[in-house]
Design an enzyme around this catalytic site. Structure first.
Site, PDB file in Angstrom:
ATOM      1  N   CYS A 163      30.078 -19.186 -26.835  1.00 35.64           N
ATOM      2  CA  CYS A 163      28.979 -18.330 -27.251  1.00 35.64           C
ATOM      3  C   CYS A 163      27.661 -19.094 -27.061  1.00 35.64           C
ATOM      4  CB  CYS A 163      29.159 -17.919 -28.708  1.00 35.64           C
ATOM      5  SG  CYS A 163      28.820 -19.258 -29.886  1.00 35.64           S
ATOM      6  N   GLU A 208      34.350 -25.292 -30.272  1.00 35.14           N
ATOM      7  CA  GLU A 208      33.532 -26.166 -29.426  1.00 35.14           C
ATOM      8  C   GLU A 208      32.622 -27.055 -30.268  1.00 35.14           C
ATOM      9  OE1 GLU A 208      34.124 -22.177 -27.252  1.00 35.14           O
ATOM     10  OE2 GLU A 208      33.695 -22.847 -29.292  1.00 35.14           O
TER      11      GLU A 208
END
Length: 164
Positions: free
Chosen positions: A89, A61
């Site tokens: 996360c 990401e």
């Protein structure tokens, strides 16, 4: 900001992220992939490169966000959407917030990741834990040194700064 995604588009981009993650995992990379789609439709696909680059921040990401920002010459990705093969996360979520993304969609969740050997529950739990519990995980302390506000003063006085 309202985001009503087209289910077909979401599934297509998640499919791309999952395929990238599976390829990366089969080539000794981490089993995570992401696709960032900008407001004008440009796509940036990235995979987890933590071990390849010896960089604990090289999550798929974050890597997709970095690639888009470099290509577009901006730190503000308002209007962009992130599609991830797995639930991001806390670091990736925070990066998404700083990038001003419109939405994040993910396929596998944190429990699927834990069953696959990637249990980041402690990282999620850190932010909701009581202070004494957090200190056992990672001691973080405020130290009020005299010149602590000097960087903010320099920022305020810099008329050529780029706000963000």
């Amino acid at each position: 900001m309202t985001h009503s995604p087209d289910p077909h588009t979401v599934r297509r981009h998640l499919g791309t992220a999952i395929a990238a993650a599976a390829r990366n995992a089969s080539e000794d990379g981490g089993p995570f992939g992401a696709v960032l789609v900008t407001a004008d439709g440009r796509e940036f696909t990235a995979v987890n490169r933590v071990t390849a680059d010896n960089d604990p921040t090289a999550h798929a990401e974050v890597s997709a966000i970095r690639a888009a920002c470099r290509a577009l010459g901006t730190h503000d990705l308002s209007g962009a959407v992130l599609y991830s093969s797995c639930e991001p996360c806390p670091m990736c979520l925070a990066t998404s917030l700083w990038a001003r993304l419109d939405a994040v969609h993910f396929a596998a969740d944190r429990h699927d990741a834990a069953r696959g050997g990637f249990d980041d529950a402690a990282f999620h739990d850190f932010f909701t834990a009581a202070p004494e519990e957090r200190d056992r995980m990672l001691p973080v302390s405020h130290v009020a040194v005299e010149n602590r506000n000097a960087p903010f003063q320099a920022w305020a006085e810099n008329s050529a700064r780029t706000d963000y």
